[in-house]
Design a protein around this motif. Structure first.
Motif, PDB file in Angstrom:
ATOM      1  N   THR A 177      -8.527   1.407  -0.958  1.00 25.73           N
ATOM      2  CA  THR A 177      -8.176   0.484  -2.051  1.00 25.73           C
ATOM      3  C   THR A 177      -9.171  -0.679  -2.104  1.00 25.73           C
ATOM      4  O   THR A 177      -9.186  -1.430  -3.068  1.00 25.73           O
ATOM      5  CB  THR A 177      -6.739  -0.081  -1.918  1.00 25.73           C
TER       6      THR A 177
ATOM      7  N   LEU B 274       0.831  -1.212   0.000  1.00 29.72           N
ATOM      8  CA  LEU B 274       0.000   0.000   0.000  1.00 29.72           C
ATOM      9  C   LEU B 274       0.862   1.257   0.000  1.00 29.72           C
ATOM     10  O   LEU B 274       0.432   2.319  -0.429  1.00 29.72           O
ATOM     11  CB  LEU B 274      -0.940  -0.001   1.212  1.00 29.72           C
TER      12      LEU B 274
ATOM     13  N   GLY C  75      -6.491   2.260  -6.818  1.00 33.07           N
ATOM     14  CA  GLY C  75      -5.186   1.678  -6.493  1.00 33.07           C
ATOM     15  C   GLY C  75      -4.502   2.475  -5.409  1.00 33.07           C
ATOM     16  O   GLY C  75      -5.032   3.484  -4.920  1.00 33.07           O
ATOM     17  N   ALA C  76      -3.294   2.034  -5.038  1.00 35.62           N
ATOM     18  CA  ALA C  76      -2.553   2.649  -3.936  1.00 35.62           C
ATOM     19  C   ALA C  76      -2.252   4.127  -4.194  1.00 35.62           C
ATOM     20  O   ALA C  76      -2.331   4.941  -3.275  1.00 35.62           O
ATOM     21  CB  ALA C  76      -1.266   1.874  -3.685  1.00 35.62           C
TER      22      ALA C  76
ATOM     23  N   ALA D 187      -5.472   6.207  -3.700  1.00 29.23           N
ATOM     24  CA  ALA D 187      -5.861   6.155  -2.293  1.00 29.23           C
ATOM     25  C   ALA D 187      -4.942   7.041  -1.456  1.00 29.23           C
ATOM     26  O   ALA D 187      -5.387   7.755  -0.561  1.00 29.23           O
ATOM     27  CB  ALA D 187      -5.815   4.714  -1.792  1.00 29.23           C
TER      28      ALA D 187
END
Ligand code: TTP
Ligand code: MN
Ligand code: MN
Ligand code: MN
Length: 369
Positions: A115, A43, A121-122, A125
């Motif tokens: 996410t 992440l 996606g990371a 986010a």
């Protein structure tokens, strides 16, 4: 004299594709701790760190017994200093500080929640997190412009964050089977991803579609999607066309990790009639949203596509790493290229691919790395 705890476990080979990694294993608490750190690294877009924790976790999944003392792991590969520290702490204190702190951190919680939205996606986010958006509700209140996938992700958030069960996967399998046989008789579908590895739940359902006559599969996805849409089965779909350019004796470009098959990322509307086990759909609702991935492969590439889409993601990564570093070959979901012989190697089954790579065959249930 040494007790059972002291018995050294036989050293395992270091690539996950050289060993069986079963679904059920003996070191769940340790693996859960390492998974949190892996997830946090992923992440934070620290891929290397994530892979290191995943490899350590996968090694523990392959062990035939429960570990009680860190010394039992002496001589095992894949365990870096950091992972060993975490393991030691969990074994001695029951928990690891770093893991507990990570689990409780606002950033980790927010990144997981965001996410968890399909289409997020990371990177996205993280941007939202730094703007003070921590939950899907914050996001809705923020008035941000979302793309089509993200809007569907927010709309079906609760359903899509419920695990999909095997019975539901099978019910969707019947629908896809019907769609495929309606638009192209003779085409066949195979359940891939986690369910093929024997998992009882998943975050989605994955299918591979092909036809035994090479070329007949061209344009198949569009037809399948139209049929499903006309029948009211699709809440969302995004089809990506096949971008695999084949020259006379192989791909025009070197195979990359991201394959180029015609594919469809979708959200199905599964009703009570199709699945008799919809206990998880709330209240009066008679249907639930389920993520479904469909991929179409030409028959000649079917074995590679099957191997590439059965996973797990770490197992796939390890296969490709083995191929490059130990065999000077490049493996993709389309082909296997031998750099020494300067040629593409054909294969009609997963067994043949393992043999070409010089590996013992690992069945899908042993690929849960
Ligand atoms: P996933 O469906 O993401 O994972 P999974 O089925 O193993 O787990 P879950 O139960 O959570 O759904 O991916 C399945 C496989 O598909 C995985 O091995 C990677 C592969 N894959 C590709 O090869 N290319 C792609 O573009 C994607 C998205 C997946
Ligand atoms: Mn899946
Ligand atoms: Mn997944
Ligand atoms: Mn998938």
């Amino acid at each position: 004299l040494c007790g059972a705890d002291e018995l050294a476990v036989v050293s395992l080979p270091s690539y996950a594709c050289q060993r069986h990694t079963p679904l059920l294993h003996h070191n769940t608490v340790l693996i859960d701790a390492l998974s949190i750190l892996a997830e946090n690294a992923e992440l934070s877009e620290n891929e290397g760190r994530g892979v290191a924790f995943r490899r350590a976790g996968a090694l523990l999944k392959s062990l035939p017994q429960e570990i009680r003392r860190v010394e039992q792991l002496r001589g095992q590969p894949c365990l870096g200093d950091h992972s060993l520290r975490v393991i030691k702490e969990v074994l001695e204190d029951g928990v690891c500080c770093e893991v507990e702190t990570t689990k409780e951190s606002r950033q980790f919680k927010a990144m997981k929640a965001l996410t968890g939205i399909f289409g997020v996606g990371a990177k996205t986010a993280d941007r939202w997190f730094r703007e003070g958006i921590h939950t899907p509700s914050d996001l809705q209140r923020s008035g941000h412009n979302l793309n089509r996938a993200q809007r569907a992700g927010v709309q079906y958030y609760d359903d899509l964050n419920q695990p999909v069960r095997k019975a539901e996967a099978d019910a969707i399998g019947l629908i896809v089977e019907k769609a495929v046989s309606e638009v192209l008789p003779g085409a066949k579908i195979t359940l891939i991803g986690g369910f093929r590895r024997g998992k009882e739940t998943g975050h989605d359902v994955d299918f591979l579609i092909t036809h035994p006559e090479e070329g007949r599969e061209e344009g198949l996805m569009a037809k399948v999607v139209s049929w499903l849409e006309a029948q009211g089965f699709l809440l969302y779909h995004k089809t990506t066309r096949n971008s695999y350019l084949e020259s006379k004796d192989g791909p025009a470009r070197p195979p990359s990790n991201m394959d180029r098959f015609e594919r469809c990322f979708s959200i199905f509307r599964l009703t009570r009639e199709e699945s008799s086990m919809l206990s998880q759909c709330s209240g009066s609702r008679s249907w639930m949203a389920v993520r479904v991935d469909m991929v179409v492969s030409p028959y000649s590439q079917f074995a590679f596509a099957l191997l590439g889409w059965t996973g797990s993601k770490l197992f796939e990564r390890e296969l490709r790493r083995w191929a490059v570093h130990e065999r000077a070959m490049t493996l993709s979901s389309h082909t296997l290229y031998d750099s020494t012989k300067r040629q593409y190697l054909r294969a009609n089954s997963e067994e043949e691919i393992f043999a070409l790579l010089g590996l013992e065959y690992i069945p899908p249930c042993g690929r849960n790395a």
